[in-house]
Structure formats: structure tokens, C-alpha cells
Write an enzyme that holds these catalytic residues in place. Sequence first.
Site, PDB file in Angstrom:
ATOM      1  NE  ARG A 154      -1.828   2.158   3.268  1.00 42.47           N
ATOM      2  CZ  ARG A 154      -1.811   2.205   4.596  1.00 42.47           C
ATOM      3  NH1 ARG A 154      -2.594   1.420   5.305  1.00 42.47           N
ATOM      4  NH2 ARG A 154      -1.003   3.034   5.234  1.00 42.47           N
ATOM      5  CG  HIS A 159      -6.879   3.132   5.797  1.00 43.76           C
ATOM      6  ND1 HIS A 159      -7.121   1.809   5.498  1.00 43.76           N
ATOM      7  CD2 HIS A 159      -8.048   3.650   6.256  1.00 43.76           C
ATOM      8  CE1 HIS A 159      -8.388   1.541   5.776  1.00 43.76           C
ATOM      9  NE2 HIS A 159      -8.973   2.635   6.221  1.00 43.76           N
ATOM     10  CE1 TYR A 179       0.992   3.583   8.462  1.00 42.86           C
ATOM     11  CE2 TYR A 179      -0.291   5.332   9.497  1.00 42.86           C
ATOM     12  CZ  TYR A 179      -0.079   4.468   8.441  1.00 42.86           C
ATOM     13  OH  TYR A 179      -0.933   4.488   7.372  1.00 42.86           O
TER      14      TYR A 179
END
Lengths: 357, 275
Positions: B160, B164, B173
Site C-alpha cells: 500500500r 489508508h 507510523y
Amino acid sequence: MSGTKTKATGAPETGSGETTERRLNMIEAINDALDIMLQRDDDVIVMGEDVGYFGGVFRCTAGLQQKHGRTRVFDTPISECGIIGVAVGMGAYGLRPVPEIQFADYIYPGLDQLISEAARLRYRSATEYIAPMTVRSPFGGGIFGGQTHSQSPEAIFTHVAGLKTVIPATPYDAKGLLISSIEDNDPVIFFEPKRIYNGPFSGYYDKPVKAWKTHPDSVVPEGYYKIPLGKARHVTEGDQLTVLTYGTMVHVAEAVCADKGVDAEILDLRTLVPLDIEAIEKSVEKTGRCMIVHEATRTSGFGAELSALVTERCFYHLEAPVERVTGFDTPYPHSLEWAYFPGPVRIGDAIDNLLKD
Amino acid sequence: MINQIYSNKGDKLKGRQLPIMYSSREHSFFTISGNLATQTPQAVGWAMASAIKGDSRIAATWVGEGSTAEGDFHSACTFASVYNAPVILNVINNQWAISSFSGFAGAERTTFANRAVGYGLAGLRIDGNDALAVYAATQWAAERARSNKGPTLIEHFTYRAEGHSTSDDPTAYRSAQEREEWPLGDPVNRLKKHLIALGEWSEEQHAKMDEECAQQVKAATKEAEKNGILGHGLHHPFRTMFQDVYEDLPWHLEEQAKQAKREREIKWPGEEPWS
């Protein structure tokens, strides 16, 4: 039977104009409804834990697999989430699944699939997909089932927009309501009061158990008939007080009112959502007193909704505060079952409170 | 599709769902809810229904690696296995579930394809950034399902690159250069290079296609904006809020709809009519 006027359901319309005097218990009536619907509609399938080869732990599906085959009536893995989940997919395909959850207490692993999926599918897809399933499940106590085989979780489902909740109290109703539920295009939670599968229960646990065959509503005609969802049944007509109840407690309330000689109008609600508000209003306006009886725990139980509705809509007709008779807010006890059960003493106290002035 | 993203009056889902939760029965495309992995047993159920009816159609479903931790995924694999359902269970392992790396779904112990072994399903693990591999594996699984040889679990190993969602900041993160260091490359670029090497495609054609796609989306967006954008009016009529909860409107919703109608007249006087 002093004071109560029992109203038999009477000969139903069968379409053929003929009725057969045939007496069934609730299990047989449910089996009959499933058998008829499997026969009438190729899209109906019946599934659940132990329902296929064995015929169900309460025998509600006995003989159906042998008759209709293993692709229409089949056993499933022990996974309520999976049972409801695949039923949603089957509904989207165009089938009309009738899954059984072996005990209502086991339904919780399937809640996400019921609440977020089945109940919302029509709305979120703007009618492209629907989940026309009927989830049958035995519920309620009185059989020494302990905390995991006795619960009455109906209020969890009445709280969910998009679900209908149906609870029969007699063999005649069980058949007609189940057929209506299966044909309904919305997901229906169909809770079967297992304490009265084999006979109406008066609530007097120390008295001999009665069988259905002596009860007028055990007359179940052969063939197809429907009882509409959203219509309450007048169990008795009376002037002194209105009793709003459903399931096993219909019979308990009836026995207690008869024993106390109270001229009660007992309404068996049959469907909690959609609710027959007209019948409730009409009765409470007539009697001016209202007692609500259910076996489920008290706080946020369906009785709270009923009490609020009666208070909002019939306040100026009320001559006493609404009484709620319920189970206690504890887990369902095992050894103390008859101390927990909302039986004749608790109901009697509520009647006394209602009638004291 | 863009009307759906805007939840505007042109949205055929009546503005009821979050963006990209499309539905198109016409294309056999099922609407997901936004809850996690709930679609997996549903796909198995759809496939079971197809088999029950003697239909040759099969089902396919996709789930992120993070959501394979849900019980629904376990139920889906069990039911698929028990009933030999004609279904393809795709796990898109893009290695990130919002901020949780795939290890939180068990990826440090085993692969997601390996889960298939425990259920007795066929399991494939493929380079999800290789369009041809995805095509070949899917075709193989579809053929298996169609010929009643059973369900297949395919793990698409990918990455990814973006956040998100548009409100997610991945640099909070994970390392900022992780995206650049990802070795398996962009799937569109890889397919492009492959086709150019075969002499079937060119940089010019690709640039032209890119431009055409961008223009098409732009034009569709502009067109859709005429139907309104979320929060700025031009939604479906108010009464649609109460429709489709049930097939028929029960009395309690009818009463609530009356209240909503009254509120609308006070809150937005003179706006478009109720129905």
C-alpha cells in the site's frame, strides 16, 4: 376460569374452504410450515447446526432432509457468524434462506452479520440487494437450561432498524407466522419459546405439565395459511386491565389472571417489530390499566419500549402507573430458575398494584 | 460512480454509503458494507446458492490481510471448504492495515496463502504487482471453481503505497522512504514495460492513455458535480431517509418521517420539496 373469556382463534381460511381438525404441538407446526414452504418455493432452503440428517435438537426439522434433499436442507459448521453470513450471500443471490440458530443464546457471534449486513442490505444498496432470511431460534427459559440455553434477547433485535422480530405463542400461530416470515422480503428474527414447544406452560412449575392437545390453538389445519406480521391476537377480552405480552408469558399471564379472577384483556403481540400499536392503544384506552409481561431482563427490555409507548399515547386514559413484570437483571440462573422466572407471584403483585385503587 | 462518491442526488445508492462502496447488480457487483471481512462468508453463501441452483456462475471476494484476523474470514474458509463452494477468496496483502503492519494479522509466523492448508483449500501466493500473474492465478482459480474442483485462496503480495485514506498520514507510523524502497515496483509501470518489450505498446501510447483516463475522470467529476457534492445540498429528497429500511413503511417510521418533514420546513424553509 373465572373472569376471562377465552377466544379461540377459530377455523382459519385455508383457501380450499375446508378445515381439518388436526392437533399439533409447536414443533410439529413449525415442521409443517417449513415442509410446506420447501415444497411451494424452490428458493427456500433450511440450514443450521444438526438440522439436516438429525432433524434438529428440538426436532423442528425432522424428516425434511429426507424429503427435500441435502441441497435444500443441510447441516452447517458450528459457526453462527458463518450461518448468518452465508445466508446474507444466498439472499443476495435470490434464495430465501431459513437458518436455524440452535439456541438464541448462541446468536451473538452472528450479530455483526445480522445488524450491519442483513438488516442494512436493502437500505445501503438502495434495493438492489435484499436479505429475505428468516432466522429461527428457540429462546427463553423454564427448561433448566442455565445461562446459555435460556436467554430472551429479543430487545437486541427490536433495537435494530431493518429487522423484524416475531414470536409465536401457539402452534396455530407458529405455523402461520413462520410462513409469513419466510415470504417476507425483510430479514425476520423468529424466536420460538422453547418452554412451550410441547405444551402451554402456566408458570406453576410445580403443577403437572399440560400437552398442547387440550388447547384450542393446537388445531393446526393442513396446508398453506398465513398470519400477517404486525397484528396482535386477543387471547382474552376484558375490561379491568390490559396485558401486553408474548411467547411463553402469554400462557403464564392467562393462567394467573384466571386464577385471580381478573377480567383481563390479554394481547399476544406476536410481532414486536412492526408492532400492532392500534390494538394496544384501543385496549389500554378501554381498560385504563396496563401490565407488560416478558421473561427477558428488565433494563432496556422490550417492556421499556411498550411502557413508553403506552405512556406517550394513552396517558390520559391511564388510571394507574404501567406495571412491568420481567426477568431480573442477572444472568439466567441454573439452580434458582424458579426464583428468577417471572411467574404467578410476580405477576400477581403487579395485578394487585394495578387494581388497588 | 462519482455521483456515489459525492453522495449527491445522482447517486443511485441515494447517498446512503461512504465513498466507493458501489453496488451494481447489473454487473453482478455486490455492495460491501464497510465492516471488515463480512463480505467473505457472504461470497461463499452466494457461491453455495449458485451451486444449489445448478448455476455455472462463481463468486469472488477480496479482503485485506489485516481483516483476515476477523472470525468472518475463518467462517468463510470453513464453509467454502465444507461445501466445496465455487468461490475465490482473495487476500490483498498490502502489508498495512491503517497503521498496523501485517504482523498483527500473523504474517511473521506464516503466509496468508498458507492458511489455505489448514482448511484443505487450494492456496496460491502471487506477486500482486504482476498483472499477468494476477490474471493467470485468477483464471486458474475460476476454472477450478467452475469445474466444481473447489474454492481457492489467493494471497496477492503487494504494497500500500498511499495512506489508508485521504485522512491518513503514513509517515506517522512508517519510514518516509519505505515506499521508494519497495522492491516489486508499480504494477502499471511493470505491465507497461513488459508490453513495450513485446512490441505491443509504446511510451507514447501509454502517455496518451494516461491523459485520456485523466480527462475522462475529470469530465465525469465535473458532470457529477452538477448533481451536488456531499454537505452542499442537492441530495436525494428527505423522504428517502425512511425508504428501504423495510420493504413497506411501518407506522413508527411513518410517524418519524412526519417529524423529519416538520423539522425540514423549520431548518431549511423554501428548499426543495419533501417528495
